[in-house]
Design a protein around this motif. Structure first.
Motif, short mmCIF file in Angstrom:
data_model
loop_
_atom_site.label_atom_id
_atom_site.label_comp_id
_atom_site.label_asym_id
_atom_site.label_seq_id
_atom_site.Cartn_x
_atom_site.Cartn_y
_atom_site.Cartn_z
N GLU A 551 21.83 -14.16 38.23
CA GLU A 551 21.72 -14.80 39.52
C GLU A 551 20.25 -15.11 39.81
O GLU A 551 19.35 -14.53 39.20
N VAL A 552 20.03 -16.02 40.76
CA VAL A 552 18.69 -16.35 41.24
C VAL A 552 18.66 -16.07 42.73
O VAL A 552 19.50 -16.56 43.48
N ALA A 581 10.99 -16.40 43.86
CA ALA A 581 12.32 -16.54 43.29
C ALA A 581 12.49 -15.48 42.21
O ALA A 581 11.63 -15.34 41.33
N VAL A 582 13.56 -14.73 42.29
CA VAL A 582 13.80 -13.64 41.34
C VAL A 582 15.06 -13.95 40.54
O VAL A 582 16.15 -14.05 41.10
N VAL A 613 6.28 -24.38 37.62
CA VAL A 613 6.49 -23.11 38.32
C VAL A 613 6.13 -21.96 37.41
O VAL A 613 6.52 -21.93 36.24
N ARG A 614 5.37 -20.99 37.93
CA ARG A 614 4.77 -19.95 37.11
C ARG A 614 5.51 -18.63 37.23
O ARG A 614 6.00 -18.26 38.30
N ILE A 628 10.11 -12.65 38.04
CA ILE A 628 9.70 -13.10 39.37
C ILE A 628 8.83 -14.34 39.21
O ILE A 628 7.81 -14.31 38.52
N THR A 629 9.24 -15.43 39.83
CA THR A 629 8.51 -16.69 39.72
C THR A 629 8.11 -17.19 41.09
O THR A 629 8.58 -16.69 42.12
#
Length: 829
Positions: A551-552, A581-582, A613-614, A628-629
């Motif tokens: 999941e996000v 965002a995880v 996105v990092r 984790i982004t």
């Protein structure tokens, strides 16, 4: 054979379960059965018309599928389509979700058909309502020739006994029609409801409307009975490009001094009610909660009964997901129900209300006379459901036994090859890394045939045209073995496996590195910058989406700025938790999924570009594994452009000038230039997969593919693949070939989205099947292919020199992302 037996047993059990579900509650996606114009269940006397051209074109011939029979009016249809009609009496109320039309070809000698038509419907035969779609359009596009069947979904569906088809023409011409209706019997018995008008919310500068937009105005059925349930986030909708709040009807507590909303539901006869199901939103972070209490009153005659039913649900203060709440009604008998829903917060939002009821036993002096056109026997319903549940339980037990035996056999067969499998896995391309789209392999099994033109219709059913079968129909296919041999299996069918990306990116150019070598370099060692973040400092805010193995989530990370340090810090207030965002992996995921997740972390940890996105940190010490982004505060680019522009005033809209839009496109091109320098193929580039930060900063991500919001952007082949076909190049669809050149094609579509402010889907005028057929025209290259039109604000040189060059048939002639970035920069000069 055993696998096929398991599939067959599973399918039969699923069909039985669906039969029970359809009977219990209407579902538009399953309520798609032909109602009998073709099969003969609808009698000739139930088909009538305003006029007929001759005895051989009378109304009863409007049912025929073969031969030269059809209904034709006696006079030429008029442009408004309001005079001539073909009427069908279904004898009882039906939930109608789909219609089909066909012309009269008379064995090739005739050419009469309806290019467009309207639909009117009625529940009693006297009060008629004109159907219109969710955007207010009344005209339905019909046939383009006299022999093909054209199926059209009714969005929203209708509840009716009588249906009229009314042909519309742009000029004087003779029309003939054959029709079929699809749906199922409306057993709920709900004839009408009355509710207060919905209110308007202002949320962060957006006007959110909660009105009942599909209320038919005649007998009072609308959005609460259309079978469509709202999403967790009420700002988003199942339907593409509609306004925020569309799926819900909602009210503000401040407008109701008594603290409740009153609704009245009228039914066809006295019924025995067991329960009521109400679909509520529960996004309490925005002041919306499920109702605190509901009190229902019952009436069989002229007076309300004195003892109501009161129910208090358990108010969920943890999960913000929308859900159905079942209200037990205690088998009360009534023909009218009045319910008062009490607020538990500032707002209360409903998207669906359904009742479960059966035949009531009541005083015969109060009962209406039997209606010979509506005979519903519910006396054996419980026995039937019990038998079906027992059968399903037995079938599931058999399936479990068969699968258990197969698992043990495979474990014994593969025990001696585990070391070899591990070594092989290390050489394959990553299956679920952040910038690759997850496809399953396409099988080449043939579909079943049918002797009937009208069949039971389900969305994305097995008889839909698959890309792998479409290309076999192309006459050039047999002469194109050189092209196909490198990208297909032995049967010529493309297969969309992740590992294909290795062989498909081979190049004769010595300066191009293979992705295999790059991935192997990435797998070596660990990245010291990816440290373990304390998972107790993550606070769940919202689920962004989910996939097969994970999941996000949108989360708040406390102390993330200090954790990253000066070299890796990102924009944000050090004193406030940072939105991130995880992406998580489920604890029950298999070993391969776990390995792929860790490999994805290694790849993401080495991507360093301002427009990508990092990855910030990981949580891999215990399950569930997490990466984790970054998460951009303005969400994805699609929603940012479409919603923001929809609500901007003329003064503030000047901020979204052509220069700003091209600047956004340049940032995407810059990010893709960085990925292409590493031979990385994104495979799902679109505005939904680009996030927007402060000062219009754009970063490429992959979260959009997991959102329910964009499920309509993907063409779903049952059990095989999920493809964003409206953004894919012709070779990706037909040959399963994904390269940097196919990403360039997708960028052209993304640029088109940006310059149209994401107001509509690409090729919105084409169905999914027509989009795939259009790729066949690119393959044939005979000048019949359809391109996306030039956006209104797009200069000719950008459209002709850039967009169209991205969509060239020959992949080698398409520009590189370096060239695209330079052209966009020059267009601003």
């Amino acid at each position: 054979m055993k696998v096929m037996e398991v599939k067959l047993i599973t399918q039969n059990a699923f069909v039985l379960l669906l039969a029970v579900t359809v009977r219990a509650q209407v579902n538009p996606e399953m309520c798609r059965y032909p109602l009998g114009m073709t099969g003969g269940q609808i009698q000739d006397e139930d088909i009538s018309a305003s006029s007929q051209w001759s005895e051989s074109t009378a109304a009863r011939f409007g049912r025929h599928v073969y031969g030269d029979g059809a209904w034709c009016p006696s006079i030429v249809s008029e442009p408004d389509g309001l005079k001539e009609y073909l009427q069908v009496d279904l004898r009882s109320l039906h939930f109608i979700t789909l219609v089909g039309t066909q012309g009269r070809h008379a064995d090739g000698m005739g050419n009469e058909f309806a290019q467009r038509y309207r639909i009117k419907y009625s529940r009693d035969g006297s009060s008629w309502v004109g159907w219109h779609d969710r955007k207010g359009k009344q005209i339905i596009e019909g046939n383009k020739n006299a022999y093909d069947v054209v199926l059209k979904d009714l969005e929203p569906p209708i509840i009716a006994r009588f249906v009229r088809f009314m042909p519309v023409t742009d000029h004087s011409m003779i029309v003939c029609m054959r029709v079929e209706l699809y749906g199922c019997e409306w057993l709920d018995g709900l004839m009408s409801y009355s509710i207060p008008d919905g209110h308007q919310m202002i949320y962060r500068g957006l006007d959110v409307f909660f009105n009942d937009s599909v209320y038919d105005g005649a007998s009072g059925l609308g959005q609460l009975t259309d079978g469509t349930w709202g999403l967790d986030d009420f700002l988003h909708s199942h339907i593409y490009s509609l306004w925020p709040g569309y799926d819900y009807v909602g009210w503000n507590n401040r407008s109701f001094p008594r603290g409740y909303v009153e609704m009245i539901f009228e039914f066809d006869r006295v019924r025995n009610f067991s329960s009521m199901k109400v679909h509520c939103n529960n996004m309490f972070s925005r002041g919306v909660r499920m109702f605190r209490q509901v009190t229902c009153y019952f009436r069989s005659g002229s007076e309300w009964e004195a003892d109501p039913v009161t129910f208090r649900p358990t108010v969920d203060r943890v999960r913000e997901s929308a859900r159905f709440i079942t209200v037990p009604l205690g088998d009360r008998t009534a023909s009218t129900i009045k319910c008062r829903f009490h607020f538990s917060d500032l707002w209360m939002l409903f998207s669906e209300v359904a009742f479960q009821s059966g035949s009531a036993v009541y005083n015969t002096s109060l009962a209406p006379r039997d209606d010979p056109t509506h005979k519903v026997d519910d006396s054996n319903t419980r026995i039937l459901i019990g038998c079906l549940v027992a059968i399903i339980a037995i079938l599931l037990a058999i399936i479990v036994i068969i699968l258990w035996r197969q698992v043990w056999q495979k474990m014994l067969e593969k025990a001696s090859r585990r070391m070899l499998d591990d070594e092989l896995t290390a050489r394959l391309a990553i299956q679920t890394w952040a910038f690759s789209f997850n496809h399953s392999s396409l099988s080449s099994e043939g579909g079943s045939t049918s002797n009937s033109t009208y069949e039971r219709i389900f969305p994305l059913c097995a008889d839909y045209q698959e890309p792998s079968r479409l290309i076999r129909k192309l006459p050039e296919f047999s002469q194109s073995t050189e092209c196909l041999g490198k990208t297909s299996g032995s049967d010529g069918a493309p297969h969309y496996a992740e590992a294909d990306i290795i062989s498909l990116q081979e190049s004769s150019d010595s300066s191009t590195y293979s992705i295999t070598a790059i991935n192997m370099n990435f797998f070596a060692g660990t990245d010291s910058s990816m440290r373990e973040f304390p998972r107790q400092k993550l606070t769940f805010k919202e689920k962004l989406g989910e996939g097969q193995f994970g999941e996000v989530h949108l989360c708040e990370a406390e102390g993330m700025q200090d954790f990253l340090g000066e070299d890796l810090s990102i924009e944000g207030n050090n004193e406030c938790p940072l939105l991130v965002a995880v992406k998580t992996l489920r604890e029950d995921a298999n070993k391969n999924a776990r390995n792929d997740f860790l490999k994805e972390i290694r790849i993401m940890s080495r991507l360093r570009d301002p427009n990508i996105v990092r990855l910030l940190a990981v949580c891999v010490d215990t399950d569930p594994l997490c990466m984790i982004t970054e998460y951009m505060e303005n969400g994805d680019l699609n929603q940012f452009l479409s919603h923001t522009m929809y609500f901007l005033s003329p003064v503030t809209s000047s901020a979204f000038s052509y220069t700003k839009l091209i600047g956004m496109a340049m940032q995407i091109a810059s990010g893709m230039k960085y990925l292409s320098s590493l031979n990385f193929v994104h495979r799902d580039l679109a505005t939904r997969n680009c996030l927007v930060g402060k000062k219009y900063t754009i970063k490429i991500a992959d979260f959009g593919m997991s959102r329910n919001l964009y499920r309509g952007d993907y063409y779903r082949i049952q059990g095989r693949a999920v493809l964003p076909i409206r953004w894919m190049s012709w070779e990706s669809i037909l040959l399963g070939k994904f390269t940097m050149a196919s990403d360039v094609w997708a960028f052209g579509v993304t640029l088109w989205e940006i310059l149209t402010l994401c107001k509509e889907q690409p090729y919105s005028q084409l169905s999914d099947e027509q989009v795939i057929e259009n790729t066949g025209e690119f393959f044939r290259d005979q000048g019949k292919q359809v391109y996306l039109p030039k956006p209104a604000c797009c200069p000719d040189r950008v459209y002709n020199d850039l967009m169209l060059s991205c969509w060239r048939r020959n992949a080698k002639q398409r520009p590189s992302f370096q060239d695209i970035h330079s052209q966009l920069l020059e267009s601003l000069a």
